[in-house]
Design an enzyme around this catalytic site. Structure first.
Site, PDB file in Angstrom:
ATOM      1  N   SER A 119      -3.747 -32.122 -22.580  1.00 32.11           N
ATOM      2  CA  SER A 119      -5.143 -32.378 -22.939  1.00 32.11           C
ATOM      3  C   SER A 119      -5.336 -33.758 -23.559  1.00 32.11           C
ATOM      4  CB  SER A 119      -5.649 -31.302 -23.902  1.00 32.11           C
ATOM      5  OG  SER A 119      -4.963 -31.352 -25.139  1.00 32.11           O
ATOM      6  N   LYS A 127     -11.652 -28.299 -31.384  1.00 32.86           N
ATOM      7  CA  LYS A 127     -11.340 -29.734 -31.427  1.00 32.86           C
ATOM      8  C   LYS A 127     -12.546 -30.538 -31.914  1.00 32.86           C
ATOM      9  CE  LYS A 127      -7.878 -29.554 -27.742  1.00 32.86           C
ATOM     10  NZ  LYS A 127      -7.566 -29.912 -26.336  1.00 32.86           N
TER      11      LYS A 127
END
EC number: 3.4.21.53
Length: 793
Positions: A656, A699
């Site tokens: 990611s 996040k």
């Protein structure tokens, strides 16, 4: 900075939460315990339940294992009620091989009746048979025989005495047997002194007569022994007659009741023969004597009657008399002994005594003819348990094994024969475990031909929401909790969307939602509202925020270095997720890149020191592939690049951060600085396309908290993949900050869009600088035209 890639408030919300329903509280709707939006899995389950052939056991996987377990259990119980009740399973004594008891099967309820009848029979042997054997009438008959025997013996002796007297001798009984003493003329016994005075001829004549009489005496004694044997048999005939009359009555009655079981009729005949072989132990006097000895010397064991009649007991392994259909067996304790049963050992000083009555059944016996529903993780928690289940499914038999016996004692072995069983096993577990079992056990797929996978998410439409509310109503009824308001249901639905990380889907796992309802009920005894649920969720989070707070304090004190303002070359803020049990939170991380002339391509420092997982290493290799494919079509890619996750001392994995790593490389090559107030997440492929990642909500919120802590400037935000836009279910505080322009969220689909947001420079300019640097590294000079791919879809 506003542009068409920036998301608005309405992009961060779940659209249907503002639509109305026709209920104010869950009290107005019907409870529903069914499983939502799992039609394919439920159809497969119904299909599998109809397959009775061997091997069609089921492995069911899904995120909400508890709900699946309870649903499957209820469905099994319904189907089991329509099936025939299986036979009882019993052990009986094996007279031919005592260490191996015999297995018998009886119709449900017959085993209990048979056990009670045999209990009554054994009680008669204790209380009644001894009295009958020692009754006055029996003693009179025995005394009569004794008198006749004595008379017969006396008659035989009298004949010997008469003949001896004719020969001038009298018979004397001694401890050694029969002796003879000579008589004088007056028929008085001759003493030893008189015998010594006799002449030699007379002495010799006396000795010859004694020899003849001794031969006759031996014959007489033999005749007496024959008579004693004859009369002993007569005595036994009296006892046998009593046994045949009294015990035979019971045996005959039991044969009539259980005549349909040939094995039981054979067993009853063996019991009668066993009693006749040693009738004396059933005598009251014998029993009393044994009891007295037992009380004085307990190590000599139990009395013979008790030991003998213990063989006539019935050990019922499985009693199905109370069932209304086939059994549905469930358990969480799946130890080896719990599955296959065990043999208890009665220890008396140095002797371990093993009795077939001490054999107990296991779950595999109890499930015969029905279903065995288990959590696979429970099964794998106990060494050997999965193997014994697999073996049983393969062989169709259960072997009971004894517990370990100390090697300093003597063990009387018990080897129960295997018990044939037939049942369907349903295992509930993770799909990952299913794959591991398939990969490690070649026979697993043959034994579990049905793999049913319940979806992790369900549709988030209005129909599902109404059924979701009905599930909450059912849970409140079950646990006697207050009803939930309409607004509370919407908050719970939003929580479910957050668990699923999707605006379009809800989590198929209802357990975290019902846990939250239970916890919210602490704050209300009448009606659970939105405020109660929000408060419960915040309190619940407080219990788990210690690690998160510790990390955020380190950012505040600059122990963890992170800039949320200004610009830096070769430096970008990536976004990682910490997963602590069922609690996740985002953690920004500084990613730096350096580049210089070389041949090794891009490498990550974490990988070089063994702190990088294979997926992360793959992402770094993809960056090299992208650079070569995009920039180095006309000259070799001559580059050394080093990527580092700063202040990261544990292992990292996942791809990611690969787009953020690419941006750091491009910044280093182009010498164009990157805005530190914007963090990045998303993976990249070799063609520069941005791909979706997981944990996007955590996040974003993680970076927002750090920016808030250091001071929001209105220029901070995050870049996420376009595909993750529908995964946003953000905290209301973050949404309000976006609406007010204090925080920004950008959704992109290519690296060009990302580099422009991060640098504020058109992508073409950055690309041109990168191309020049790479060409210079290759040694091709500055005069040849640079060919760059202009469009990335």
């Amino acid at each position: 900075m506003k542009n068409n890639l920036e998301l608005r408030r309405e992009d961060l919300k779940i659209s249907y939460l503002n639509t109305g329903f026709n209920f104010k509280t869950t009290d107005e709707i019907q409870p529903d315990e069914s499983i939502i939006d799992q039609d394919n899995a439920l159809m497969a389950l119904e299909f599998g339940l109809q397959l009775g052939a061997r091997g069609y056991n089921m492995y069911i996987s899904g995120v909400d294992q508890k709900t699946i377990y309870e649903y499957v259990k209820a469905r099994l119980e319904k189907q089991a009620g329509e099936k025939a009740v299986p036979q009882d399973i019993c052990y009986i004594y094996n007279f031919k091989n005592p260490s191996t008891p015999r297995v018998i099967r009886m119709q449900p309820g017959d085993s209990i009746r048979f056990k009670e009848d045999m209990k009554e029979f054994r009680q008669f042997l204790i209380d009644g048979l001894g009295a009958k054997l020692d009754s006055v009438e029996a003693e009179r008959k025995r005394q009569h025989l004794i008198d006749k025997l004595d008379s017969k013996k006396e008659q035989i002796l009298e004949e010997l005495k008469s003949y001896a007297k004719e020969q001038g001798f009298i018979v004397k009984l001694t401890q050694e047997g029969l002796g003879f003493i000579p008589l004088d003329k007056e028929e008085n016994p001759i003493s030893m002194e008189q015998y010594e005075l006799l002449d030699q001829t007379t002495k010799q004549e006396i000795e010859e007569n004694i020899d003849r009489l001794s031969e006759m005496a031996e014959q007489v004694l033999a005749d007496i022994r024959d008579v004693e044997k004859e009369y002993s048999q007569y005595m036994n005939d009296i006892s046998e007659t009593i046994v045949l009359n009294e015990v035979g009555y019971f045996i005959k009655h039991l044969k009539e009741v259980y005549g349909k079981y040939e094995v039981i009729k054979e067993y009853l005949d063996e019991i009668l023969q066993d009693i006749l072989e040693d009738i004396s132990i059933f005598s009251d006097s014998q029993s009393a004597e044994n009891q007295e000895i037992k009380s004085i010397f307990p190590w000599l064991g139990s009395n013979k009657v008790g030991e003998r009649i213990g063989h006539y007991d019935i050990n019922i392994l499985v009693d199905n008399s109370q069932l209304q259909g086939a059994p549905v067996v469930t358990a969480r304790d799946l130890s080896f002994a719990r599955l296959v049963g065990k043999i208890k050992v009665d220890t008396e000083l140095t002797l371990n005594r093993v009795d077939f009555n001490n054999i107990s059944a296991g779950l595999l016996h109890e499930a015969n003819g029905g279903y065995l529903l288990l959590y696979v993780n429970d099964l794998l928690d106990y060494p050997g348990s999965f193997e014994v289940l697999r073996r049983t499914l393969k062989t169709g038999e259960v072997n009971v094994e004894s517990l370990a016996i100390s090697n300093i004692t003597t063990s009387l072995g018990m080897l129960p024969p295997p018990v044939p069983v037939d049942f369907k096993v349903i295992l509930i577990g993770d799909y990952e475990v299913y794959r591991v079992l398939c990969d490690t056990d070649a026979t697993f797929k043959d034994l579990f031909k049905m793999n049913i996978d319940f979806k992790d998410t369900i549709d988030g439409d209005k129909t599902s929401l109404l059924r979701f509310a009905s599930q909450i109503k059912a849970f409140c009824n079950k646990e006697h909790l207050p009803d939930v308001s309409y607004e509370g249901v919407l908050v719970l639905a939003e929580y479910s969307h957050r668990l699923a990380e999707s605006q379009e889907k809800m989590s198929a796992n209802i357990q975290p939602v019902t846990d939250l309802v239970r916890e919210a009920s602490v704050f209300s005894k009448d009606l659970i509202t939105k405020e109660h649920i929000v408060k419960a969720r915040r309190v619940k989070t407080l219990f788990k925020e210690t690690l998160q707070k510790n990390i955020e304090e380190k950012y505040a004190k600059n122990i963890y270095l992170l800039d949320v303002g200004g610009k830096k070359i070769g430096q970008v803020n990536g976004l990682a997720v910490y997963d602590v049990g069922d609690f996740m939170f985002g953690k920004p991380v500084r990613i730096t890149a350096t580049t210089y002339r070389g041949k090794s391509g891009v490498a990550d420092i974490e990988g070089a020191v063994g702190l990088s997982g294979s997926i992360h290493s793959k992402g770094v290799q993809i960056i090299t592939g992208f650079l070569g494919n995009y920039f180095a079509q006309d000259y070799p890619l001559s580059l050394c690049g080093k990527i580092c996750f700063e202040q990261s001392y544990g292992g990292i994995d996942g791809d990611s951060a690969s787009s953020a790593e690419l941006y750091a490389i491009l910044s280093s090559l182009s010498q164009v600085p990157i805005r530190q107030g914007v963090a990045v997440t998303g993976s990249i492929n070799q063609y520069g396309q941005i791909q979706p990642v997981g944990g996007v909500n955590d996040k974003i919120e993680g970076f927002y908290r750090i920016c808030k802590q250091k001071g929001l400037t209105g220029k901070q935000g995050v870049i996420i993949p376009k595909q993750n836009q529908k995964d946003l279910v953000l905290d209301e505080e973050v949404i309000e900050a976006v609406e007010q322009g204090r925080f920004h969220i950008y959704a992109i689909s290519s690296f060009k869009e990302g580099i422009e947001i991060l640098t504020g420079v058109p992508a073409a300019q950055v690309e041109e600088r990168v191309a020049c640097k790479l060409k210079a590294y290759s040694g091709e000079g500055q005069n040849k035209p640079i060919r760059i791919k202009k469009k990335v879809k």
